[in-house]
Write a protein that holds these residues in place. Structure first.
Motif, PDB file in Angstrom:
ATOM      1  N   MET A 156       0.841  -1.203   0.000  1.00  0.00           N
ATOM      2  CA  MET A 156       0.000   0.000   0.000  1.00  0.00           C
ATOM      3  C   MET A 156       0.875   1.252   0.000  1.00  0.00           C
ATOM      4  N   ARG A 157       1.480   1.494  -1.149  1.00  0.00           N
ATOM      5  CA  ARG A 157       2.385   2.630  -1.334  1.00  0.00           C
ATOM      6  C   ARG A 157       1.940   3.454  -2.530  1.00  0.00           C
ATOM      7  N   ALA A 158       2.098   4.753  -2.434  1.00  0.00           N
ATOM      8  CA  ALA A 158       1.780   5.630  -3.560  1.00  0.00           C
ATOM      9  C   ALA A 158       2.587   5.189  -4.778  1.00  0.00           C
ATOM     10  N   GLY A 159       1.900   5.091  -5.910  1.00  0.00           N
ATOM     11  CA  GLY A 159       2.540   4.650  -7.145  1.00  0.00           C
ATOM     12  C   GLY A 159       2.266   3.197  -7.476  1.00  0.00           C
ATOM     13  N   ASN A 160       1.977   2.374  -6.473  1.00  0.00           N
ATOM     14  CA  ASN A 160       1.511   1.018  -6.744  1.00  0.00           C
ATOM     15  C   ASN A 160       0.055   1.056  -7.194  1.00  0.00           C
ATOM     16  N   ARG A 161      -0.468  -0.106  -7.521  1.00  0.00           N
ATOM     17  CA  ARG A 161      -1.855  -0.206  -7.946  1.00  0.00           C
ATOM     18  C   ARG A 161      -2.605  -1.205  -7.064  1.00  0.00           C
ATOM     19  N   VAL A 162      -3.936  -1.102  -7.092  1.00  0.00           N
ATOM     20  CA  VAL A 162      -4.759  -2.002  -6.283  1.00  0.00           C
ATOM     21  C   VAL A 162      -4.405  -3.453  -6.570  1.00  0.00           C
ATOM     22  N   GLY A 163      -4.135  -3.763  -7.834  1.00  0.00           N
ATOM     23  CA  GLY A 163      -3.798  -5.135  -8.189  1.00  0.00           C
ATOM     24  C   GLY A 163      -2.555  -5.658  -7.499  1.00  0.00           C
ATOM     25  N   ASP A 164      -1.625  -4.772  -7.153  1.00  0.00           N
ATOM     26  CA  ASP A 164      -0.427  -5.201  -6.428  1.00  0.00           C
ATOM     27  C   ASP A 164      -0.793  -5.725  -5.041  1.00  0.00           C
ATOM     28  N   ILE A 165      -1.745  -5.048  -4.387  1.00  0.00           N
ATOM     29  CA  ILE A 165      -2.220  -5.499  -3.074  1.00  0.00           C
ATOM     30  C   ILE A 165      -2.949  -6.830  -3.227  1.00  0.00           C
ATOM     31  N   SER A 166      -3.887  -6.854  -4.160  1.00  0.00           N
ATOM     32  CA  SER A 166      -4.733  -8.036  -4.348  1.00  0.00           C
ATOM     33  C   SER A 166      -3.911  -9.266  -4.700  1.00  0.00           C
ATOM     34  N   ALA A 167      -2.966  -9.104  -5.628  1.00  0.00           N
ATOM     35  CA  ALA A 167      -2.148 -10.240  -6.064  1.00  0.00           C
ATOM     36  C   ALA A 167      -1.274 -10.756  -4.938  1.00  0.00           C
ATOM     37  N   ALA A 168      -0.744  -9.852  -4.113  1.00  0.00           N
ATOM     38  CA  ALA A 168       0.111 -10.276  -3.005  1.00  0.00           C
ATOM     39  C   ALA A 168      -0.676 -11.129  -2.016  1.00  0.00           C
TER      40      ALA A 168
ATOM     41  N   VAL B   9     -10.979  -3.069  -3.038  1.00  0.00           N
ATOM     42  CA  VAL B   9      -9.710  -3.807  -3.068  1.00  0.00           C
ATOM     43  C   VAL B   9     -10.012  -5.291  -2.888  1.00  0.00           C
ATOM     44  N   PRO B  10     -10.128  -6.035  -3.994  1.00  0.00           N
ATOM     45  CA  PRO B  10     -10.379  -7.472  -3.886  1.00  0.00           C
ATOM     46  C   PRO B  10      -9.190  -8.198  -3.254  1.00  0.00           C
ATOM     47  N   ASN B  11      -9.432  -9.419  -2.807  1.00  0.00           N
ATOM     48  CA  ASN B  11      -8.372 -10.257  -2.266  1.00  0.00           C
ATOM     49  C   ASN B  11      -7.759 -11.161  -3.330  1.00  0.00           C
ATOM     50  N   TYR B  12      -8.030 -10.864  -4.571  1.00  0.00           N
ATOM     51  CA  TYR B  12      -7.417 -11.570  -5.701  1.00  0.00           C
ATOM     52  C   TYR B  12      -7.216 -10.554  -6.822  1.00  0.00           C
ATOM     53  N   GLY B  13      -6.233 -10.787  -7.667  1.00  0.00           N
ATOM     54  CA  GLY B  13      -6.037  -9.850  -8.759  1.00  0.00           C
ATOM     55  C   GLY B  13      -4.703 -10.045  -9.444  1.00  0.00           C
ATOM     56  N   ILE B  14      -4.371  -9.108 -10.306  1.00  0.00           N
ATOM     57  CA  ILE B  14      -3.155  -9.167 -11.117  1.00  0.00           C
ATOM     58  C   ILE B  14      -2.295  -7.950 -10.794  1.00  0.00           C
TER      59      ILE B  14
END
Length: 256
Positions: free
Chosen positions: A145-157, A188-193
């Motif tokens: 959860m850092r500025a410049g990342n995207r929601v998908g980075d959270i979800s995929a992790a 913010v889904p719990n799955y993603g790309i």
């Protein structure tokens, strides 16, 4: 669940206000933790949380929340196969249960929202591992959860970690923005790309909440029209923190 919610960027002063509502929310959940033992009713847990919230001049965000009918309690208590939105009542905790407790607090117009899962008495090794994996998934998501990342980075992790552990993430229910409203954007889904989805910006505040199931990703809603359960009756867990995105490290707003 609508995917169209407004994203509201918060000022430092608004984030400080969210931190205060989050602090009260954490104290309410701590009061619940101290009561968890066999024989306690879920209504007693609800009363303990509401007492703390009101003692600090705040109000329980969940109580009266619109849905199939206004939500009737201050917390959600979801036991074993119940994933989220379990309604407190006369049910007594039993040794071997695991329960997820979700709480929202509104203080001076701002909402704190967080949840934890705990065992009651002696629990199975599988249940203990489920609780630990879900909590770890929360913090793995927070690190993204850092500025410049995207929601998908959270979800995929979150998804990658949970599925590597042999568990499943829900598809129907998501994390969400939080602020003056309990549910804001982004979802913010719990799955993603990774690399996909909404760009994260400084000043966003998000309630991140991994919801993990042992046997299936599929869920259904019980006849009370609120309680969500795993479709196969397998165990579930739920952890949540409200988090602010800054110009550096993410800041958890719902700590004591």
């Amino acid at each position: 669940m609508s995917w169209e919610r407004n994203i509201v960027i918060k000022s430092p002063q608004e984030i400080a206000a969210l931190r205060e509502s989050g602090r009260i929310n954490a104290m309410a959940l701590d009061a619940v933790r101290k009561l968890i033992h066999p024989g306690v009713t879920t209504a007693e847990l609800d009363a303990a949380a509401e007492e703390v919230i009101r003692k600090h001049g705040a109000s329980p965000t969940f109580k009266g929340y619109p849905g199939p009918y206004p939500y009737p309690a201050s917390i959600c208590v979801s036991i074993n196969e119940q994933l989220v939105h379990g309604i407190p009542g006369k049910r007594k905790l039993q040794s071997g249960d695991i329960l997820s407790v979700d709480c929202g607090t509104t203080f001076e117009g701002f909402v704190g929202d967080s949840a934890f899962t705990s065992g009651v008495g002696d629990i199975s090794p599988q249940a203990q591992r489920l609780i630990e994996v879900t909590e770890q998934a929360l913090f793995i998501g927070i690190r993204q959860m850092r500025a410049g990342n995207r929601v998908g980075d959270i979800s995929a992790a979150i998804q990658t970690f949970v599925e590597a552990a042999g568990f499943f993430v829900t598809r129907e229910y998501t994390g969400h923005g939080v602020g003056r409203q309990m549910h804001e954007g982004p979802q913010v889904p719990n799955y993603g790309i990774a690399g996909r989805g909404q760009l994260l910006r400084q000043g966003m505040t998000i309630a991140l909440e991994p919801m993990v199931l042992v046997g299936t990703a599929q869920t259904r809603v019980q006849p009370d029209k609120w309680t969500v359960v795993s479709s196969d009756g397998s165990l579930t867990a739920h952890w949540e923190h409200s988090v602010a995105i800054t110009d550096g490290e993410p800041v958890i707003l719902t700590l004591p």
